[in-house]
Design a protein around this motif. Structure first.
Motif, PDB file in Angstrom:
ATOM      1  N   PHE A 143     -30.113   9.267 -45.956  1.00 23.41           N
ATOM      2  CA  PHE A 143     -31.175   9.099 -46.946  1.00 23.41           C
ATOM      3  C   PHE A 143     -30.661   9.622 -48.281  1.00 23.41           C
ATOM      4  CE2 PHE A 143     -34.385  11.342 -49.452  1.00 23.41           C
ATOM      5  CZ  PHE A 143     -35.255  10.295 -49.757  1.00 23.41           C
ATOM      6  N   ARG A 144     -30.997   8.904 -49.351  1.00 20.82           N
ATOM      7  CA  ARG A 144     -30.605   9.361 -50.678  1.00 20.82           C
ATOM      8  C   ARG A 144     -31.705   9.034 -51.685  1.00 20.82           C
ATOM      9  NH1 ARG A 144     -25.106   7.117 -53.005  1.00 20.82           N
ATOM     10  NH2 ARG A 144     -26.365   5.252 -53.448  1.00 20.82           N
ATOM     11  N   ARG A 145     -31.998  10.030 -52.527  1.00 20.42           N
ATOM     12  CA  ARG A 145     -32.916   9.832 -53.646  1.00 20.42           C
ATOM     13  C   ARG A 145     -32.201  10.280 -54.908  1.00 20.42           C
ATOM     14  NH1 ARG A 145     -36.353  12.156 -57.249  1.00 20.42           N
ATOM     15  NH2 ARG A 145     -38.377  11.139 -57.608  1.00 20.42           N
ATOM     16  N   MET A 146     -32.077   9.392 -55.891  1.00 22.19           N
ATOM     17  CA  MET A 146     -31.410   9.708 -57.149  1.00 22.19           C
ATOM     18  C   MET A 146     -32.332   9.404 -58.317  1.00 22.19           C
ATOM     19  SD  MET A 146     -27.455   8.489 -56.923  1.00 22.19           S
ATOM     20  CE  MET A 146     -27.861   6.748 -56.885  1.00 22.19           C
ATOM     21  N   GLU A 147     -32.323  10.303 -59.277  1.00 21.18           N
ATOM     22  CA  GLU A 147     -33.088  10.099 -60.507  1.00 21.18           C
ATOM     23  C   GLU A 147     -32.237  10.513 -61.697  1.00 21.18           C
ATOM     24  OE1 GLU A 147     -37.105  11.869 -62.734  1.00 21.18           O
ATOM     25  OE2 GLU A 147     -36.947  11.942 -60.543  1.00 21.18           O
ATOM     26  N   ASN A 148     -32.014   9.583 -62.604  1.00 23.46           N
ATOM     27  CA  ASN A 148     -31.299   9.867 -63.852  1.00 23.46           C
ATOM     28  C   ASN A 148     -29.964  10.554 -63.570  1.00 23.46           C
ATOM     29  OD1 ASN A 148     -30.698  10.178 -66.567  1.00 23.46           O
ATOM     30  ND2 ASN A 148     -32.061  11.936 -66.856  1.00 23.46           N
ATOM     31  N   GLU A 171     -33.205   5.429 -57.725  1.00 25.92           N
ATOM     32  CA  GLU A 171     -33.383   4.733 -56.453  1.00 25.92           C
ATOM     33  C   GLU A 171     -33.777   5.717 -55.362  1.00 25.92           C
ATOM     34  OE1 GLU A 171     -29.570   3.057 -55.341  1.00 25.92           O
ATOM     35  OE2 GLU A 171     -28.987   4.901 -54.304  1.00 25.92           O
ATOM     36  N   THR A 172     -34.410   5.192 -54.338  1.00 26.85           N
ATOM     37  CA  THR A 172     -34.689   5.952 -53.135  1.00 26.85           C
ATOM     38  C   THR A 172     -34.584   5.000 -51.951  1.00 26.85           C
ATOM     39  OG1 THR A 172     -36.270   7.417 -52.029  1.00 26.85           O
ATOM     40  CG2 THR A 172     -37.196   5.576 -53.261  1.00 26.85           C
ATOM     41  N   PHE A 198     -36.376   9.372 -73.360  1.00 31.26           N
ATOM     42  CA  PHE A 198     -36.228   9.595 -71.915  1.00 31.26           C
ATOM     43  C   PHE A 198     -35.238  10.714 -71.590  1.00 31.26           C
ATOM     44  CE2 PHE A 198     -36.925   4.929 -72.496  1.00 31.26           C
ATOM     45  CZ  PHE A 198     -38.240   4.897 -72.078  1.00 31.26           C
ATOM     46  N   VAL A 199     -35.124  11.714 -72.448  1.00 32.58           N
ATOM     47  CA  VAL A 199     -34.212  12.830 -72.203  1.00 32.58           C
ATOM     48  C   VAL A 199     -34.852  13.768 -71.180  1.00 32.58           C
ATOM     49  CG1 VAL A 199     -33.035  14.815 -73.212  1.00 32.58           C
ATOM     50  CG2 VAL A 199     -33.137  12.639 -74.459  1.00 32.58           C
ATOM     51  N   LYS A 200     -34.344  13.731 -69.960  1.00 27.77           N
ATOM     52  CA  LYS A 200     -34.881  14.540 -68.874  1.00 27.77           C
ATOM     53  C   LYS A 200     -33.742  14.978 -67.959  1.00 27.77           C
ATOM     54  CE  LYS A 200     -39.616  12.906 -68.407  1.00 27.77           C
ATOM     55  NZ  LYS A 200     -40.659  12.572 -67.423  1.00 27.77           N
ATOM     56  N   PRO A 201     -33.976  15.996 -67.130  1.00 26.85           N
ATOM     57  CA  PRO A 201     -32.950  16.365 -66.148  1.00 26.85           C
ATOM     58  C   PRO A 201     -32.779  15.254 -65.108  1.00 26.85           C
ATOM     59  CG  PRO A 201     -34.574  18.118 -66.425  1.00 26.85           C
ATOM     60  CD  PRO A 201     -35.124  16.908 -67.088  1.00 26.85           C
ATOM     61  N   GLY A 202     -31.643  15.250 -64.473  1.00 29.75           N
ATOM     62  CA  GLY A 202     -31.390  14.334 -63.369  1.00 29.75           C
ATOM     63  C   GLY A 202     -31.199  15.107 -62.074  1.00 29.75           C
ATOM     64  N   ASN A 203     -31.428  14.459 -60.956  1.00 28.50           N
ATOM     65  CA  ASN A 203     -31.246  15.121 -59.671  1.00 28.50           C
ATOM     66  C   ASN A 203     -30.958  14.088 -58.595  1.00 28.50           C
ATOM     67  OD1 ASN A 203     -33.941  14.547 -58.040  1.00 28.50           O
ATOM     68  ND2 ASN A 203     -34.523  14.965 -60.175  1.00 28.50           N
TER      69      ASN A 203
END
Length: 560
Positions: free
Chosen positions: A278-283, A347-348, A254-259
């Motif tokens: 509003f907030r959207r977070m990934e990794n 999360e979103t 699961f090595v991917k960029p986060g944003n």
């Protein structure tokens, strides 16, 4: 405590001497805080006191300022151990932080330990919160330069504090804040931009890693105000980095960029306020050491918010109701593949607050007016496709996945007379226990009523009653609080929450607590006795797990 007193004795002498030299522009200021708990046996709950039943967290901070120079240090003592479930690195006593600073109108230079935050903190926040056992100061150097009133530039290097030591990772940072209002000659508006960079360098120990030893992260943001409207937006990007598996070990999966994207906008006017986030977070897990330190088979430094570089609070209403804080949400910013059925990448969601005050002499305002506050928040897993073997996931930017949590509430405050004030709260919560910590999801409804009677400007009594209806877990609760303020020096309280609806009659427990406080100037002394309900204790959306306990707590704080 004896060790602490020996440490403080010479410091007190130095402090007094420095104050005598105040005519030479030497300024001495600081504070002292002590939190002592005596844990007792509680046969009603099957709790036995720990091997060291009396524990204390103590902090003595002193700063010396002369002309443009300021120096200071914080001595800490955790005797015989830190309070239950604090970072095990906080043990014994010693100098926790120290610094030397030079500052003028354009330049601010610090060597030693320092605190810092870039933007909202999604990439970097070094901070202290003693109630949560957090101190993530950076040890190194920071330079802040203000070439003009509209430009602020910051560069830093350091290693993050962990206990009385520092983490292995080396942190590099640069931040810029630029206000464009004067450049564009705005009269009713305000416009500012910001850019941040954070790098974390740490040697990699696993073979053939799919990520670099230096992890780079970038952020850009904008803030705009026009008359009664305001808007801010922030985008954060983190380079590919290791993800922790279910055992909290790093690997190449699961090595991917986060944003992360954070948007906030609102409107304010007389009697009306609207704020939406509003907030959207990934990794977006970002640690000063990729792999946490393990305390035992079930606990690691992550349990104590240790070695966490960024600041990711839960964006939900911070309730003062005891029952509304039983099921509290923690932000879900990391990739977490628990098993084949529970796979999370972030999360979103968001929340909205609406405040309105019905004016005096109106139909709903009455003689004194009426204040109404509405709040709604909902949080979800990121939608997309997830695969456990081989390890892979692809998220969708729009839409929502599995629901984590929701909180819908209304608060009404009404002054009945010059001396009486009444408050009413209703809260509807959904807590997806299975996806957040394991267990059956809970739907709850909470009602709280409160009245305050003011005898005069300094003397008052507050009485509160609350009830929770829950369809799972510990089921129904009831609670009550009485608080008496005799004057601006003395206050006393008693509260109890009772889990009368628990399906297991042996667990139908009263969690009572009573105590008082004395204040004199900048000094406060508080003593209480009671039962601590096990679970999450949160401050500003950041939480710490506390175990079940019973005993006395003594708190002393002062500033000079």
């Amino acid at each position: 405590m004896k060790k602490l007193l020996f440490l403080l004795l010479p410091l007190a002498t130095v402090s007094l001497y420095a104050q005598e030299e105040e005519k030479e522009e030497v300024r001495v200021y600081g504070g002292f805080e002590s939190n002592i708990q005596w844990y007792l046996n509680d046969s009603g709950r099957g709790i036995e006191q720990p091997v060291t039943p009396i524990r204390s967290n103590n902090y003595f901070l002193i700063n010396y300022q002369y002309s443009n120079f300021t120096a200071g240090f914080q001595i800490e003592a955790y005797e015989d151990n830190a309070l239950l479930n604090y970072n095990p690195g906080f043990k014994g006593g010693g100098v926790g932080t120290y610094y030397l600073n030079y500052a003028n109108e354009k330049l601010d230079v610090t060597a030693g330990y320092f605190y810092e935050q870039f933007g909202s903190g999604l990439l970097l926040r070094a901070w202290e919160d003693r109630a949560l056992g957090i101190n993530t100061a950076l040890r190194g150097g920071r330079v802040l330069f203000r070439p003009t009133d509209d430009v602020r530039l910051t560069a830093l290097f350091g290693q993050q504090r962990t206990g009385f030591d520092v983490a292995n990772g080396r942190i590099y940072g640069f931040n810029s804040d630029i206000n464009l209002t004067n450049l564009f000659k705005f009269e009713q508006s305000d416009l500012s931009l910001g850019f941040s960079y954070v790098g974390r360098y740490e040697k990699v120990t696993i073979p053939d890693p799919n990520f670099d030893e230096l992890t780079n992260a970038f952020a850009g943001r904008i803030n705009f105000i026009y008359d009664s409207f305001y808007f801010s937006g922030e985008y954060n990007y983190k380079q590919e980095d290791a993800v922790l598996d279910v055992q909290n070990r790093i690997n190449n999966d699961f090595v991917k960029p986060g944003n992360a994207i954070l948007l906030n906008f609102g409107y304010t006017d007389i009697g009306l306020g609207i704020d939406a986030t509003f907030r959207r977070m990934e990794n977006m897990s970002f640690l000063s050491e990729r792999e946490p330190t393990f305390v035992d088979a079930t606990s690691s430094s992550l349990n104590f918010n240790d070695k966490v570089l960024n600041f990711v609070p839960a964006l939900t209403k911070q309730h003062h109701s005891n029952l509304a804080n039983i099921y509290v949400f923690q932000a879900q910013g990391k990739v977490d593949f628990i098993d084949l059925s529970i796979m999370k990448a972030g999360e979103t969601g968001g929340q909205i607050d609406i405040f309105y005050e019905f004016p005096k002499e109106s139909t709903f305002g009455g003689k004194y007016g009426t204040k109404v506050a509405l709040n709604a928040s909902s949080w979800y897993n990121l939608p997309g496709s997830y695969r456990f073997t081989p390890a892979e996931y692809e998220t969708d930017f729009f839409g929502v996945g599995e629901k984590y949590f929701s909180d819908y509430n209304i608060e009404i405050k009404k002054r009945l007379s010059e001396t009486w004030l009444a408050n009413f709260y209703y809260v509807n919560q959904y807590y997806n226990t299975l996806w957040l910590q394991g267990g059956e999801a809970v739907n709850s409804n909470i009602v709280t009523g409160e009245v305050v009677y003011n005898f005069d400007t300094t003397k008052s009594v507050r009485v509160e009653g609350e009830h929770m209806w829950a369809d799972a877990d510990m089921k129904n609760w009831a609670g009550a609080t009485v608080e008496l303020n005799l004057n601006d020096k003395y206050s006393f309280y008693f509260w109890d929450i009772y889990n009368y609806g628990n399906d297991n009659s042996e667990d139908q427990t009263h969690y009572y607590n009573f105590g008082g406080a004395y204040r004199h100037g900048a000094t406060r002394l508080a003593l209480n006795y009671g039962r601590q309900r096990g679970g999450l204790v949160c401050v500003g959306g950041v939480c710490r797990f506390v175990p079940e306990s019973t005993g006395f707590t003594l708190t002393l704080s002062t500033a000079f």
